[in-house]
Design a protein around this motif. Structure first.
Motif, PDB file in Angstrom:
ATOM      1  N   ARG A 364       0.838  -1.209   0.000  1.00  0.00           N
ATOM      2  CA  ARG A 364       0.000   0.000   0.000  1.00  0.00           C
ATOM      3  C   ARG A 364       0.861   1.242   0.000  1.00  0.00           C
ATOM      4  NH1 ARG A 364      -2.309   3.008   4.581  1.00  0.00           N
ATOM      5  NH2 ARG A 364      -3.855   4.447   3.742  1.00  0.00           N
ATOM      6  N   ASP A 365       0.617   2.107  -0.994  1.00  0.00           N
ATOM      7  CA  ASP A 365       1.208   3.438  -1.018  1.00  0.00           C
ATOM      8  C   ASP A 365       0.389   4.293  -0.050  1.00  0.00           C
ATOM      9  OD1 ASP A 365       1.905   6.062  -1.524  1.00  0.00           O
ATOM     10  OD2 ASP A 365       1.973   5.828  -3.696  1.00  0.00           O
ATOM     11  N   MET A 366       0.936   4.592   1.115  1.00  0.00           N
ATOM     12  CA  MET A 366       0.190   5.271   2.168  1.00  0.00           C
ATOM     13  C   MET A 366      -0.085   6.733   1.822  1.00  0.00           C
ATOM     14  SD  MET A 366       2.284   3.589   5.378  1.00  0.00           S
ATOM     15  CE  MET A 366       1.371   4.469   6.639  1.00  0.00           C
ATOM     16  N   ASN A 391       5.988   6.374   1.180  1.00  0.00           N
ATOM     17  CA  ASN A 391       5.727   5.676   2.435  1.00  0.00           C
ATOM     18  C   ASN A 391       4.810   4.476   2.158  1.00  0.00           C
ATOM     19  OD1 ASN A 391       7.028   7.627   4.347  1.00  0.00           O
ATOM     20  ND2 ASN A 391       5.516   8.999   3.440  1.00  0.00           N
ATOM     21  N   TYR A 392       5.166   3.309   2.706  1.00  0.00           N
ATOM     22  CA  TYR A 392       4.481   2.072   2.354  1.00  0.00           C
ATOM     23  C   TYR A 392       4.170   1.222   3.582  1.00  0.00           C
ATOM     24  CZ  TYR A 392       6.327   3.153  -2.307  1.00  0.00           C
ATOM     25  OH  TYR A 392       6.634   3.762  -3.497  1.00  0.00           O
ATOM     26  N   GLU A 393       3.223   0.298   3.373  1.00  0.00           N
ATOM     27  CA  GLU A 393       2.985  -0.750   4.347  1.00  0.00           C
ATOM     28  C   GLU A 393       2.588  -2.029   3.605  1.00  0.00           C
ATOM     29  OE1 GLU A 393      -0.234  -0.034   6.998  1.00  0.00           O
ATOM     30  OE2 GLU A 393      -1.738   0.229   5.425  1.00  0.00           O
ATOM     31  N   THR A 406       1.822  -4.831  11.094  1.00  0.00           N
ATOM     32  CA  THR A 406       2.457  -4.927   9.792  1.00  0.00           C
ATOM     33  C   THR A 406       3.781  -4.180   9.807  1.00  0.00           C
ATOM     34  OG1 THR A 406       2.116  -4.712   7.422  1.00  0.00           O
ATOM     35  CG2 THR A 406       1.366  -2.867   8.792  1.00  0.00           C
ATOM     36  N   TYR A 407       4.432  -4.142   8.652  1.00  0.00           N
ATOM     37  CA  TYR A 407       5.658  -3.377   8.469  1.00  0.00           C
ATOM     38  C   TYR A 407       5.321  -2.081   7.718  1.00  0.00           C
ATOM     39  CZ  TYR A 407       7.739  -7.982   9.307  1.00  0.00           C
ATOM     40  OH  TYR A 407       8.068  -9.208   9.830  1.00  0.00           O
ATOM     41  N   THR A 408       5.741  -0.946   8.252  1.00  0.00           N
ATOM     42  CA  THR A 408       5.632   0.334   7.550  1.00  0.00           C
ATOM     43  C   THR A 408       7.045   0.867   7.356  1.00  0.00           C
ATOM     44  OG1 THR A 408       5.389   1.577   9.623  1.00  0.00           O
ATOM     45  CG2 THR A 408       3.374   0.813   8.546  1.00  0.00           C
ATOM     46  N   THR A 410       9.727   3.755   4.829  1.00  0.00           N
ATOM     47  CA  THR A 410       9.881   4.865   3.896  1.00  0.00           C
ATOM     48  C   THR A 410      10.984   4.539   2.908  1.00  0.00           C
ATOM     49  OG1 THR A 410       9.153   6.482   5.529  1.00  0.00           O
ATOM     50  CG2 THR A 410      10.462   7.311   3.665  1.00  0.00           C
ATOM     51  N   ASN A 438       7.783  -0.701  12.144  1.00  0.00           N
ATOM     52  CA  ASN A 438       8.141   0.637  11.666  1.00  0.00           C
ATOM     53  C   ASN A 438       9.633   0.711  11.325  1.00  0.00           C
ATOM     54  OD1 ASN A 438       5.480   1.611  12.102  1.00  0.00           O
ATOM     55  ND2 ASN A 438       5.958   1.776  14.272  1.00  0.00           N
TER      56      ASN A 438
END
Length: 522
Positions: A364-366, A391-393, A406-408, A410, A438
């Motif tokens: 996901r492109d946050m 920024n992604y997850e 989840t993993y987020t 940059t 994170n």
């Protein structure tokens, strides 16, 4: 009148005359349901050198039941090391150990040398899904038995019986599949002449290791209903539509993938003409088109946000149209990858192993709320190649299973590839196996571990930015099996020969960094 000596008396007399005896068994007991129990049989004055699994026997004292000898690991004149497999159907109580002695050319016995104990976690029937079927439907049925070992048995069976009749409904030949050890699934044809709306089915399963189980009144047969609609896509939608039936007989509710439909015609139409009266999630899945991602009706990525469709045989002609979500373009230079596995209680959608095959993973492109999609491969692995700055997850989708974390991260011009963003599916949830969330992408790097594969000796080149490091090793279930403080700032040496053979993740955890690598232990 001459009395014949019994076999036990002959063995006792032989041992007395020649001095061969079994002096001990370690351990002397084991629980039902044990797949592999190493035991060592010690002798005095013996010659066990020619012992094999056919001449090592564990026989119920006073009975006929035998415990299976899986392998003979090592043999010497005075000892034999073997592995036992103890069925959940094995009689409780004492067993006689028998080993062939080459000097005697006969068996040496130790009466009551081994004891079978009750299983502290015996198999327990958990239920059958889905709980509804329609007349004439082809339906995949899954029976779940907690703490069972269907994947270890060679004679699994699953079938249905109709209450109030003598009818038995066998599964379609070749359709039976073992799911993650504790579940078994097969396809059934509900067009049997005796089945009608209102019929009540009992489900049955089992094998000679775990025992046999019956789930009464587990499936209710309804009138046929239907679900149909269009995929609102410009051009030809190259893909399928999946139908997930809600299992209201589980707490919390789960979902079974009960059918797929091809997409046809200029309107990209799909049709499920014969399904049970129940509630469903409907999902379009692209296969050969890349500008959209898998989408739940009417236009949702997450199953939790989708609209449930409840069918009624008296209501017809409705159209459930899906608007697929556009996909995210990934033209950059950073790669993200990881793997997904199922825990002991995890639901397995398609695979028969612990790795999670065929699970959809989204990036996901946050910043723009756009998604890229991929599917885990035969090793449970996924990857996204070419991430641009942003920024992604990571989002995992499996209907009925909530993702707890989840993993987020940059990505910018200085970012490195991110490896080992792994997840586990267990106990109704999806969660990360990493200890750190994170993640800063600069903090994750590949680890230099050698030899790989290894028999036990392990050398690890310590990253230059490591401070206060700890060596941790995780198995494929995400369980930490090794923990050791790092005592070198260049190359750290250790030995992991006590670990079982298999694949592991070796991870060096520091104050400011994580370094890891997959390792094979032979």
């Amino acid at each position: 009148m001459i009395k014949l000596l019994s076999t036990a008396a002959i063995c006792f007399l032989t041992s007395f005359l020649f001095g061969q005896t079994i002096s001990g068994v370690t351990p002397g007991s084991g629980e039902r349901g044990t797949l592999q129990l190493p035991i060592t049989i010690s002798g005095t004055g013996t010659n066990f050198t020619n012992a094999t699994s056919t001449v090592v026997q564990v026989i119920e004292t006073g009975g006929n039941a035998q415990i299976e000898v899986v392998t003979v690991n090592s043999v010497s004149a005075l000892s034999v090391s073997i592995d036992l497999k103890i069925s959940n159907l094995a009689p409780l109580g004492d067993y006689t150990i028998r080993v062939y002695d080459a000097a005697l050319n006969d068996m040496v016995d130790l009466p009551n040398g081994f004891t079978v104990l009750a299983n502290s976690q015996p198999p327990v029937l958990a239920g059958t899904t889905p709980g509804n079927a329609s007349v004439g439907q082809l339906l995949p049925v899954t029976i779940i038995v907690d703490d069972a070992n269907f994947d270890q048995a060679t004679n699994n069976t699953i079938y249905l019986t109709q209450q109030g009749t003598s009818s038995t409904l066998a599964s379609i030949p070749g359709s039976m599949t073992v799911l993650n050890g504790h579940s078994i699934r097969a396809m059934f044809d509900f067009s049997h002449f005796s089945i009608s709306a209102g019929s009540i089915m009992n489900s049955h399963c089992g094998n000679s290791f775990d025992g046999y189980f019956i789930d009464p009144a587990s499936i209710i047969v309804t009138e046929p209903t239907s679900i149909a609609g269009d995929i609102n896509y410009a051009g030809t939608f190259g893909g399928i539509v999946e139908l997930y039936q809600e299992n209201t007989n589980t707490v919390p509710s789960t979902y079974s993938l009960v059918s797929t439909s091809s997409v046809t015609g200029a309107a990209n139409s799909y049709d499920f003409p014969n399904v049970a009266e129940a509630s469903y999630l409907i999902r379009s899945v692209p296969i050969v088109v890349t500008d959209v991602v898998a989408t739940y009706y009417p236009a949702n990525i997450a199953w939790q946000n989708a609209t449930m469709v409840t069918t009624d045989p008296l209501v017809t002609g409705l159209s459930y149209d899906i608007n697929p979500v556009n996909s995210l373009s990934v033209p950059g230079g950073v790669t993200v990858n990881g793997a997904i596995g199922y825990g002991p209680n995890g639901f397995n959608k398609t695979a028969v192993e612990v790795v999670a095959v065929g699970v959809e993973v989204f990036l996901r492109d946050m910043d723009n709320n756009l998604y890229a999609q991929t599917t885990t491969n035969a090793n449970g692995e996924y990857s996204f190649v070419g991430l641009a700055d942003g920024n992604y997850e990571i989002v995992i989708d499996l209907p009925g299973y909530n993702q707890t974390n989840t993993y987020t991260f940059t990505v910018d011009g200085s970012s490195a590839n991110l490896n080992g963003l792994d997840f586990l599916i267990d106990d109704g949830v999806i969660f990360t196996t990493s200890l750190v969330l994170n993640l800063n992408p600069l903090s994750v790097s590949n680890l230099d571990v050698y030899p790989n594969p290894t028999m036990g000796d392990l050398s690890i080149k310590i990253p230059s930015n490591l401070t206060n490091g700890t060596l941790e090793i995780y198995n494929q279930l995400g369980k930490r099996v090794w923990n050791e403080k790092i005592t070198s700032n260049e190359v750290f040496n250790t030995n992991i020969s006590t670990l079982s053979n298999g694949m592991y993740i070796v991870r060096i955890q520091g104050d400011q960094s994580i370094s890891e690598m997959k390792l094979i232990k032979n």
